[in-house]
Design a protein around this motif. Structure first.
Motif, PDB file in Angstrom:
ATOM      1  N   ALA A   1      66.287  59.063  18.872  1.00 42.50           N
ATOM      2  CA  ALA A   1      65.857  57.868  19.591  1.00 42.50           C
ATOM      3  C   ALA A   1      67.035  57.094  20.166  1.00 42.50           C
ATOM      4  CB  ALA A   1      65.030  56.968  18.674  1.00 42.50           C
ATOM      5  N   TYR A   2      68.218  57.258  19.585  1.00 40.15           N
ATOM      6  CA  TYR A   2      69.400  56.562  20.078  1.00 40.15           C
ATOM      7  C   TYR A   2      70.635  57.354  19.678  1.00 40.15           C
ATOM      8  CZ  TYR A   2      68.849  54.708  15.317  1.00 40.15           C
ATOM      9  OH  TYR A   2      68.631  54.576  13.970  1.00 40.15           O
ATOM     10  N   ALA A   3      71.763  57.052  20.304  1.00 43.37           N
ATOM     11  CA  ALA A   3      72.979  57.841  20.150  1.00 43.37           C
ATOM     12  C   ALA A   3      73.578  57.691  18.762  1.00 43.37           C
ATOM     13  CB  ALA A   3      73.993  57.421  21.212  1.00 43.37           C
ATOM     14  N   MET A   4      74.034  58.806  18.211  1.00 39.69           N
ATOM     15  CA  MET A   4      74.803  58.823  16.967  1.00 39.69           C
ATOM     16  C   MET A   4      75.453  60.181  16.803  1.00 39.69           C
ATOM     17  SD  MET A   4      72.000  59.169  13.873  1.00 39.69           S
ATOM     18  CE  MET A   4      71.019  57.779  14.430  1.00 39.69           C
ATOM     19  N   ASP A   5      76.386  60.269  15.869  1.00 39.21           N
ATOM     20  CA  ASP A   5      77.061  61.516  15.537  1.00 39.21           C
ATOM     21  C   ASP A   5      76.059  62.450  14.861  1.00 39.21           C
ATOM     22  OD1 ASP A   5      78.737  63.556  14.729  1.00 39.21           O
ATOM     23  OD2 ASP A   5      79.691  62.399  13.131  1.00 39.21           O
ATOM     24  N   THR A   6      75.820  63.637  15.428  1.00 38.55           N
ATOM     25  CA  THR A   6      74.835  64.553  14.851  1.00 38.55           C
ATOM     26  C   THR A   6      75.423  65.475  13.795  1.00 38.55           C
ATOM     27  OG1 THR A   6      75.170  66.201  16.601  1.00 38.55           O
ATOM     28  CG2 THR A   6      73.447  64.528  16.953  1.00 38.55           C
ATOM     29  N   LEU A   7      76.745  65.435  13.584  1.00 36.81           N
ATOM     30  CA  LEU A   7      77.340  66.243  12.523  1.00 36.81           C
ATOM     31  C   LEU A   7      77.170  65.579  11.168  1.00 36.81           C
ATOM     32  CD1 LEU A   7      78.882  68.744  11.655  1.00 36.81           C
ATOM     33  CD2 LEU A   7      81.015  67.534  12.182  1.00 36.81           C
ATOM     34  N   SER A   8      77.230  64.249  11.146  1.00 40.12           N
ATOM     35  CA  SER A   8      77.015  63.482   9.916  1.00 40.12           C
ATOM     36  C   SER A   8      76.340  62.172  10.302  1.00 40.12           C
ATOM     37  CB  SER A   8      78.331  63.231   9.182  1.00 40.12           C
ATOM     38  OG  SER A   8      78.109  62.554   7.961  1.00 40.12           O
ATOM     39  N   MET A   9      75.020  62.199  10.339  1.00 43.62           N
ATOM     40  CA  MET A   9      74.260  61.056  10.832  1.00 43.62           C
ATOM     41  C   MET A   9      74.274  59.919   9.809  1.00 43.62           C
ATOM     42  SD  MET A   9      71.095  63.366  12.232  1.00 43.62           S
ATOM     43  CE  MET A   9      69.998  61.970  12.532  1.00 43.62           C
ATOM     44  N   PRO A  10      74.543  58.682  10.231  1.00 47.93           N
ATOM     45  CA  PRO A  10      74.623  57.546   9.296  1.00 47.93           C
ATOM     46  C   PRO A  10      73.240  57.003   8.933  1.00 47.93           C
ATOM     47  CG  PRO A  10      75.076  56.796  11.509  1.00 47.93           C
ATOM     48  CD  PRO A  10      74.886  58.287  11.610  1.00 47.93           C
ATOM     49  N   VAL A  11      72.389  57.884   8.410  1.00 50.67           N
ATOM     50  CA  VAL A  11      71.023  57.510   8.034  1.00 50.67           C
ATOM     51  C   VAL A  11      70.676  58.220   6.731  1.00 50.67           C
ATOM     52  CG1 VAL A  11      70.250  57.144  10.417  1.00 50.67           C
ATOM     53  CG2 VAL A  11      70.029  59.415   9.389  1.00 50.67           C
TER      54      VAL A  11
ATOM     55  N   TRP B   1      67.154  58.850   3.644  1.00 55.95           N
ATOM     56  CA  TRP B   1      65.823  58.631   3.086  1.00 55.95           C
ATOM     57  C   TRP B   1      65.934  58.919   1.589  1.00 55.95           C
ATOM     58  CZ3 TRP B   1      66.924  60.702   7.730  1.00 55.95           C
ATOM     59  CH2 TRP B   1      66.278  60.173   8.854  1.00 55.95           C
ATOM     60  N   GLU B   2      65.961  57.834   0.796  1.00 57.02           N
ATOM     61  CA  GLU B   2      66.171  57.955  -0.647  1.00 57.02           C
ATOM     62  C   GLU B   2      67.447  58.761  -0.921  1.00 57.02           C
ATOM     63  OE1 GLU B   2      62.596  59.011  -2.773  1.00 57.02           O
ATOM     64  OE2 GLU B   2      61.359  57.689  -1.531  1.00 57.02           O
ATOM     65  N   GLU B   3      67.358  59.860  -1.697  1.00 51.27           N
ATOM     66  CA  GLU B   3      68.585  60.590  -2.052  1.00 51.27           C
ATOM     67  C   GLU B   3      69.085  61.491  -0.929  1.00 51.27           C
ATOM     68  OE1 GLU B   3      65.387  63.411  -3.840  1.00 51.27           O
ATOM     69  OE2 GLU B   3      65.586  61.317  -3.235  1.00 51.27           O
ATOM     70  N   LEU B   4      68.301  61.645   0.124  1.00 56.13           N
ATOM     71  CA  LEU B   4      68.708  62.494   1.244  1.00 56.13           C
ATOM     72  C   LEU B   4      69.459  61.644   2.263  1.00 56.13           C
ATOM     73  CD1 LEU B   4      65.500  64.681   1.740  1.00 56.13           C
ATOM     74  CD2 LEU B   4      67.564  65.217   0.430  1.00 56.13           C
ATOM     75  N   GLU B   5      70.750  61.914   2.386  1.00 58.52           N
ATOM     76  CA  GLU B   5      71.605  61.074   3.213  1.00 58.52           C
ATOM     77  C   GLU B   5      72.510  61.921   4.098  1.00 58.52           C
ATOM     78  OE1 GLU B   5      72.266  57.192   0.355  1.00 58.52           O
ATOM     79  OE2 GLU B   5      73.676  58.865   0.165  1.00 58.52           O
ATOM     80  N   GLN B   6      73.000  61.288   5.173  1.00 57.53           N
ATOM     81  CA  GLN B   6      74.000  61.839   6.089  1.00 57.53           C
ATOM     82  C   GLN B   6      73.690  63.282   6.503  1.00 57.53           C
ATOM     83  OE1 GLN B   6      77.585  60.764   3.654  1.00 57.53           O
ATOM     84  NE2 GLN B   6      78.147  59.630   5.505  1.00 57.53           N
ATOM     85  N   PRO B   7      72.539  63.495   7.112  1.00 59.41           N
ATOM     86  CA  PRO B   7      72.202  64.846   7.559  1.00 59.41           C
ATOM     87  C   PRO B   7      72.955  65.221   8.826  1.00 59.41           C
ATOM     88  CG  PRO B   7      70.533  63.315   8.302  1.00 59.41           C
ATOM     89  CD  PRO B   7      71.481  62.525   7.435  1.00 59.41           C
TER      90      PRO B   7
END
Length: 269
Positions: free
Chosen positions: A124-134, A136-142
């Motif tokens: 939906a908006y620009a970000m680094d796709t190698l290590s995304m700063p998002v 969901w609970e224990e699932l982080e930085q995909p």
């Protein structure tokens, strides 16, 4: 109208294949795809596959998930159709042109080049796709990769312990992913081995996902976690993934024809 079908699977990811190359079928829509895919009242499958003639390829492959939505690509279905064709072939999909050939380990598929730009996933908006700063609970930085369809990949200590049946739907439909997303949780065992589970967009938990294996392998390679050739172990079995210096992904693995049958079109229309 009596219609013949072929039931196939790639490592347990199963398909109902309809062949409309010689004789056209009525238009496929979400309702009939859902009815055929229903495992209690239909034939039952993860994806409905429609084969059509194509001027620029051996065959055109259209892919409908169990929820009725048409999607761009399916690696396991591509291997299944490669097996059905029985010779080197090109297959046109909504995600682009792919090539298949028989191999000692099953069917090898040239899956093309991965895409990493945020708007190619799409996000939906620009970000680094190698290590995304998002997260969901224990699932982080995909990581995020598009290999004909969109994938997000979480590298975790033990993929078997992740409650993917609960977290997968929430991530799939998050507003960050305007076209929804396939959700992968992966554990890197060593530089040649990855263990993977996938929540597939529109289909749910699956025993195997070929594009998910490709996306996960490429994400691991980009992060320096593995070499350029890996075996990805899914619940249904292994896939061999290579990412060449030419930037093209090759996926190799088994495909199986289970049985053939026929049905009355009006029973599902």
């Amino acid at each position: 109208m009596r219609v013949e079908f072929i039931k196939m699977h790639g490592l347990g990811n199963d398909f109902v294949v309809l062949d409309a190359r010689q004789a056209a079928l009525p238009a496929i829509h979400g309702q009939i795809a859902r009815a055929i895919a229903d495992r209690r009242q239909g034939i039952g499958c993860d994806q409905l596959i429609l084969l059509e003639p194509d001027a620029d390829a051996t065959v055109r492959m259209r892919i409908f998930n169990a929820d009725g939505g048409e999607v761009e690509a399916c690696g396991n279905a591509t291997r299944a159709i490669g097996l059905l064709l029985g010779q080197p072939a090109t297959i046109m999909t909504k995600g682009g042109l792919v090539a298949t050939r028989p191999d000692a380990n099953g069917i090898a598929v040239d899956m093309g080049e991965p895409r990493f730009d945020w708007d190619a996933i799409p996000l939906a908006y620009a970000m680094d796709t190698l290590s995304m700063p998002v997260g969901w609970e224990e699932l982080e930085q995909p990581a995020a990769v598009n290999v004909g369809n969109p994938h997000v990949i979480f590298f975790v200590e033990d993929q078997a312990t992740v409650d993917l049946a609960r977290l997968g739907p929430a991530i799939e439909t998050d507003a960050l992913f305007p076209d929804r997303i396939n959700v992968n949780v992966a554990t890197v065992a060593d530089r040649q081995t990855i263990h993977l589970r996938v929540w597939e967009r529109g289909a749910g938990l699956t025993r195997a996902c070929g594009t998910g294996a490709c996306a996960t392998a490429v994400a691991a390679m980009r992060r320096g976690l593995t070499g350029r050739e890996v075996t990805v172990h899914l619940p249904g079995g292994p896939l061999m993934i290579g990412w060449g210096e030419d930037n093209r992904i090759t996926m190799t693995g088994a495909a199986t024809e289970a049985f053939r049958g026929s049905f009355e079109w009006d029973d599902y229309a």
